[in-house]
Motif scaffolding. Structure first.
Motif, PDB file in Angstrom:
ATOM      1  N   HIS A  75       1.092  -1.102   0.075  1.00  0.00           N
ATOM      2  CA  HIS A  75       0.164  -0.068  -0.105  1.00  0.00           C
ATOM      3  C   HIS A  75       1.113   1.104   0.020  1.00  0.00           C
ATOM      4  CE1 HIS A  75      -2.846  -3.034   1.298  1.00  0.00           C
ATOM      5  NE2 HIS A  75      -2.066  -3.376   2.242  1.00  0.00           N
ATOM      6  N   HIS A 222      -6.305  -9.526   0.401  1.00  0.00           N
ATOM      7  CA  HIS A 222      -5.770 -10.134   1.715  1.00  0.00           C
ATOM      8  C   HIS A 222      -6.631 -11.267   2.118  1.00  0.00           C
ATOM      9  CE1 HIS A 222      -4.868  -5.774   2.198  1.00  0.00           C
ATOM     10  NE2 HIS A 222      -3.884  -6.268   2.647  1.00  0.00           N
ATOM     11  N   ASP A 310       4.179  -5.300   2.194  1.00  0.00           N
ATOM     12  CA  ASP A 310       2.717  -4.815   2.784  1.00  0.00           C
ATOM     13  C   ASP A 310       3.188  -3.238   2.954  1.00  0.00           C
ATOM     14  OD1 ASP A 310       0.372  -4.763   3.513  1.00  0.00           O
ATOM     15  OD2 ASP A 310       0.630  -6.393   5.293  1.00  0.00           O
TER      16      ASP A 310
HETATM   17 ZN   LIG Z   1      -1.822  -5.335   2.877  1.00  0.00          ZN
END
Ligand SMILES: [Zn+2]
Length: 442
Positions: A75, A222, A310
């Motif tokens: 992200h 996810h 992540d």
């Molecule tokens: Zn994530």
């Protein structure tokens, strides 16, 4: 000048070239020839000097040249929340810290600045492509394009309102508008990115499965990050999330299941049978105490596993070298087998396996004539990497992102002896400080 020689844009003369494909290959004193945005040839340097007249020649006498690393899950804009809230459980962290801060501050300028910071960090760390999931994907796409970095832009979907969109339909229509506008950009591809089974309804997931198959887009989600997520699904839907996704038609070779920490044997077999891909994020899983993904079992079942960082709020580094090393170490510790995930395989997970998950295997992920010239050079004669018997070993166990010297994306030199050519690092840090002051004051 040799009049018989062919013109080339760049020749990279390296001590070692590790093409990743074929596996284990190590080429000594070889050159990578770039013409336009592609790799034209990989051949012995002595031969390359006779056959090509390049416009620029980069001599890397103590370096390993590898495919650009690919961050299969991030992200990017969350760099602006790096270190905002640490040492908390996932749902506490999300519900009480990250989501409130996002709701208050996330905007198009925020995502642009955060993604630019992420691109600078990733390029300096040898990554040339990232697979993203975040609000305002148009800002992610613009920032990646300006940085000269390749990106798979996730069209995020959740049922929850945010400053970006009001409900799942709004997320979808805004996402498709971004894709329609930017689908011909050479550095960009797109994924559908429903956030997680616990934030997206059956109806929306079913719709996403239909769009994915009609438009031939990967789905990036996810899955099974924590045991709590599975328990909640059993309560609400009477099935585990993977079963629910299977029933909704989401499993298949287009699915990138992020985390996949808690999988039973039947789920590993189902992923293998359906050709699903896993984005393994070892640092994030350790930091949030989510657990350790069954990587060895997945690989034995021939499930394709790539690596992701992540977001920077849960890692807190967008550092593929760290993920590659951890993936190799954790696979050994969790299986009790020190031969699990050898160095060459960890490097493959950080490059070619991630490209395969994104459906870009024919374009990036290895050094091969005809593929795009996404290339990273790593210096191996530093204190921390001396002596060097085996470059594969050093790349995974000894070197770090600070040893990355040069990076090319699409044939363009974007990191030149550790200097970013596409971005002003001072300006990026000034913008990051501006956001820190705004977020910190709230
Ligand atoms: Zn994530």
């Amino acid at each position: 000048m040799n009049l018989q020689a062919s013109p080339a844009d760049t020749i990279i003369e390296a001590r070692w070239v590790i093409p990743v494909e074929p596996a284990h290959a190590l080429l000594t004193d070889h050159s990578v020839v770039i013409v336009g945005d592609r790799i034209a040839a990989i051949l012995p340097t002595a031969e390359a000097r006779i056959r090509y007249t390049p416009r620029s020649r980069v001599e890397l006498p103590a370096h390993a040249v590898i495919p650009g690393l690919i961050n299969l899950h991030t992200h990017a804009a969350m760099t602006l929340m790096r270190g905002l809230a640490d040492d908390l459980a996932l749902m506490d962290w999300l519900n009480h810290h990250i989501w409130p801060a996002e709701f208050k501050h996330v905007s198009e300028p925020y995502v642009y600045d955060g993604t630019r910071l992420a691109c600078a960090e990733m390029l300096r760390g040898g990554a040339t492509c990232f697979n993203d999931m975040y609000f305002f994907p148009q800002a992610t796409a613009r920032a990646a394009r300006a940085a000269g970095m390749r990106a798979a832009v996730g069209l995020i979907v959740t049922e929850f309102p945010s400053p970006y969109a009001s409900d799942a339909q709004d997320y979808l229509s805004k996402g498709f508008a971004v894709r329609d506008e930017m689908r011909n950009e050479p550095l960009l591809s797109f994924c559908l990115a429903p956030h997680a089974p616990y934030t997206v309804s059956d109806q929306s997931l079913r719709q996403i499965a239909t769009y994915a198959s009609e438009l031939d887009l990967p789905v990036h989600i996810h899955v099974h990050e924590t045991l709590a997520e599975i328990e909640q699904s059993l309560k609400s839907y009477r099935v585990r999330p993977v079963r629910r996704l299977a029933d909704l038609g989401l499993l298949g070779p287009g699915l990138i299941a992020v985390h996949a920490v808690h999988l039973d044997e039947a789920e590993v077999a189902l992923f293998a049978q359906q050709g699903c891909h896993v984005a393994h994020c070892p640092s994030s899983n350790l930091k949030l105490a989510s657990g350790m993904a069954p990587v060895r079992a997945l690989l034995e079942a021939r499930v394709n596993v790539g690596l992701g960082t992540d977001g920077a709020a849960s890692n807190n580094r967008l550092d593929l070298f760290a993920e590659i090393r951890l993936a190799a170490l954790l696979a050994k510790a969790s299986s009790g087998d020190p031969t699990a995930v050898p160095a060459w395989q960890a490097l493959e997970m950080g490059t070619l396996c991630a490209a395969r998950a994104l459906g870009l295997e024919d374009r990036i992920g290895s050094l091969k004539a005809g593929k795009f010239a996404d290339i990273t050079a790593v210096r191996l004669d530093e204190i921390e990497t001396s002596p060097c018997y085996d470059p594969h070993s050093h790349l995974v166990y000894a070197s770090g992102r600070e040893h990355v010297s040069h990076v090319w994306v699409n044939g363009r030199l974007v990191l030149d002896d550790r200097r970013l050519t596409t971005m002003d690092t001072h300006e990026i840090t000034v913008r990051a400080a501006y956001w820190r002051d705004r977020i910190g004051a709230s």
